[in-house]
Design a protein around this motif. Sequence first.
Motif, mmCIF file in Angstrom:
data_model
loop_
_atom_site.group_PDB
_atom_site.id
_atom_site.type_symbol
_atom_site.label_atom_id
_atom_site.label_comp_id
_atom_site.label_asym_id
_atom_site.label_seq_id
_atom_site.Cartn_x
_atom_site.Cartn_y
_atom_site.Cartn_z
ATOM 1 N N ARG A 152 0.830 -1.209 0.000
ATOM 2 C CA ARG A 152 0.000 0.000 0.000
ATOM 3 C C ARG A 152 0.864 1.259 0.000
ATOM 4 N N SER A 153 1.214 1.718 -1.184
ATOM 5 C CA SER A 153 2.069 2.916 -1.246
ATOM 6 C C SER A 153 1.296 4.171 -0.820
ATOM 7 N N ASP A 154 -0.045 4.056 -0.692
ATOM 8 C CA ASP A 154 -0.833 5.223 -0.261
ATOM 9 C C ASP A 154 -0.731 5.448 1.254
ATOM 10 N N LEU A 155 -0.079 4.518 1.955
ATOM 11 C CA LEU A 155 -0.031 4.645 3.424
ATOM 12 C C LEU A 155 1.128 5.496 3.924
ATOM 13 N N PHE A 156 2.070 5.804 3.045
ATOM 14 C CA PHE A 156 3.177 6.682 3.477
ATOM 15 C C PHE A 156 3.692 7.509 2.304
ATOM 16 N N LEU A 157 4.327 8.626 2.654
ATOM 17 C CA LEU A 157 4.778 9.550 1.612
ATOM 18 C C LEU A 157 5.977 9.009 0.858
ATOM 19 N N THR A 158 6.977 8.537 1.620
ATOM 20 C CA THR A 158 8.201 8.055 1.009
ATOM 21 C C THR A 158 9.004 7.246 2.024
ATOM 22 N N HIS A 159 10.040 6.557 1.521
ATOM 23 C CA HIS A 159 10.993 5.896 2.408
ATOM 24 C C HIS A 159 12.364 6.513 2.152
ATOM 25 N N ILE A 160 13.066 6.856 3.235
ATOM 26 C CA ILE A 160 14.400 7.450 3.110
ATOM 27 C C ILE A 160 15.398 6.542 3.823
ATOM 28 N N GLY A 161 16.385 6.042 3.102
ATOM 29 C CA GLY A 161 17.376 5.181 3.758
ATOM 30 C C GLY A 161 18.277 4.494 2.755
ATOM 31 N N SER A 162 19.076 3.555 3.261
ATOM 32 C CA SER A 162 20.027 2.833 2.419
ATOM 33 C C SER A 162 19.353 1.694 1.680
ATOM 34 N N SER A 163 20.033 1.192 0.647
ATOM 35 C CA SER A 163 19.596 -0.058 0.023
ATOM 36 C C SER A 163 20.311 -1.187 0.750
ATOM 37 N N PHE A 164 19.576 -1.904 1.589
ATOM 38 C CA PHE A 164 20.189 -2.979 2.384
ATOM 39 C C PHE A 164 20.590 -4.154 1.493
ATOM 40 N N LYS A 165 19.844 -4.332 0.415
ATOM 41 C CA LYS A 165 20.175 -5.425 -0.499
ATOM 42 C C LYS A 165 21.526 -5.130 -1.163
ATOM 43 N N ALA A 166 21.719 -3.881 -1.552
ATOM 44 C CA ALA A 166 23.003 -3.498 -2.165
ATOM 45 C C ALA A 166 24.132 -3.695 -1.153
ATOM 46 N N GLN A 167 23.866 -3.375 0.118
ATOM 47 C CA GLN A 167 24.913 -3.568 1.148
ATOM 48 C C GLN A 167 25.310 -5.042 1.238
ATOM 49 N N GLY A 168 24.307 -5.919 1.288
ATOM 50 C CA GLY A 168 24.578 -7.361 1.353
ATOM 51 C C GLY A 168 25.325 -7.814 0.113
ATOM 52 N N GLY A 169 24.949 -7.260 -1.031
ATOM 53 C CA GLY A 169 25.597 -7.599 -2.292
ATOM 54 C C GLY A 169 27.068 -7.183 -2.282
ATOM 55 N N ARG A 170 27.329 -6.011 -1.732
ATOM 56 C CA ARG A 170 28.715 -5.527 -1.701
ATOM 57 C C ARG A 170 29.560 -6.374 -0.755
ATOM 58 N N ALA A 171 28.950 -6.806 0.349
ATOM 59 C CA ALA A 171 29.658 -7.689 1.290
ATOM 60 C C ALA A 171 29.985 -9.008 0.577
ATOM 61 N N GLY A 172 29.021 -9.526 -0.174
ATOM 62 C CA GLY A 172 29.207 -10.776 -0.909
ATOM 63 C C GLY A 172 30.264 -10.638 -1.993
#
Length: 321
Positions: free
Chosen positions: A125-145
């Motif tokens: 439900r994207s109508d429930l919040f304006l936006t998300h601000i933060g890191s890409s955790f998947k990219a972080q895991g990918g970089r660790a890998g």
Amino acid sequence: MKKIKVILLICFCLLLTGCQKEESAEAPREITIGFAQAGTESNWRKVQNQSITDELEKQNYQVMYRNSFSDPKQQFQDVMTFIAYQVDLIILSPIQENGWEPILEEAKEAKIPVIIVDRNIATNRSDLFLTHIGSSFKAQGGRAGLYVTNHFQKMEKEAIDVFEIKGTENTSPTRLRHDGFTETVGRDPRIQITQTITGDFIRLKAKEEFSKAIDAGKLEGIDVLYSHNDEMTLGALDALEEHKLENKFVIVSIDAQKEMIDLLKQRKINCVVECNPFMGELVANTVKRYFAGKTISEDIYVSDTVFSDQNSLSTIPPRNY
Ligand code: GYE
């Protein structure tokens, strides 16, 4: 009697003109922001918290603050309290992913916009919040890998066993740091996660769980220690020290707190993927844009970098957290 009536009339007129004056004056309306913080589990969190509150206050917003100290039920209540107070906007730094829809429905009904920061919530439900601000955790895991695959690329080894220390279950960084890592190391079939513990992003918890793993002989054959945050990496190192064991693993961590950068410079760990906690300016600017009626993008990413022994370590700027 007449005199009293005249005095009352004068008072009434004064009152009226007073009110009018206030309405026409251009004093900015005080805006109250409810900030629901997840906890205090890491130094990273303390810096992220400070960054957000400082920047909101710089913009003269009134901040109503609640910290739920890693208790998801408490955090649901905190947000309900903001709704009851009819704050003008809610900033939610969630603990867990699930269970937010009914609460955010309430906020929507009360016409209170919500901005999600850092961890994300599970909803379509994207109508429930304006936006998300933060890191890409998947990219972080990918970089660790990626560090791990590169490290072992030219080594003749039949199997590369990874010990994973996970963060809190049911949180987006835990899920995505795992997924990003496995997706990337999946390119080299020799690399497998063979042991997993959960340390809740907390140093002491990771130390306890890692100690149990040492006692149970679960470190046998392990080549890599991949930990979802620095506090837990430090906990694992504490456990090794307590057991008088040498660290003989490749260590990859996430966050890049000062202590971990120092250990990297001493070549005691191998790689640390940064999770940038300085999101306050982005958050405050987004709030400002919202109240100015400007458009806001759906996802706002914070930029992270990677520090490892494959790069020059002397150029890493000093950090204070
Ligand atoms: O990595 C960790 C923390 O939610 C991304 O939570 C954040 C994580 C961060 O306490 O240190």
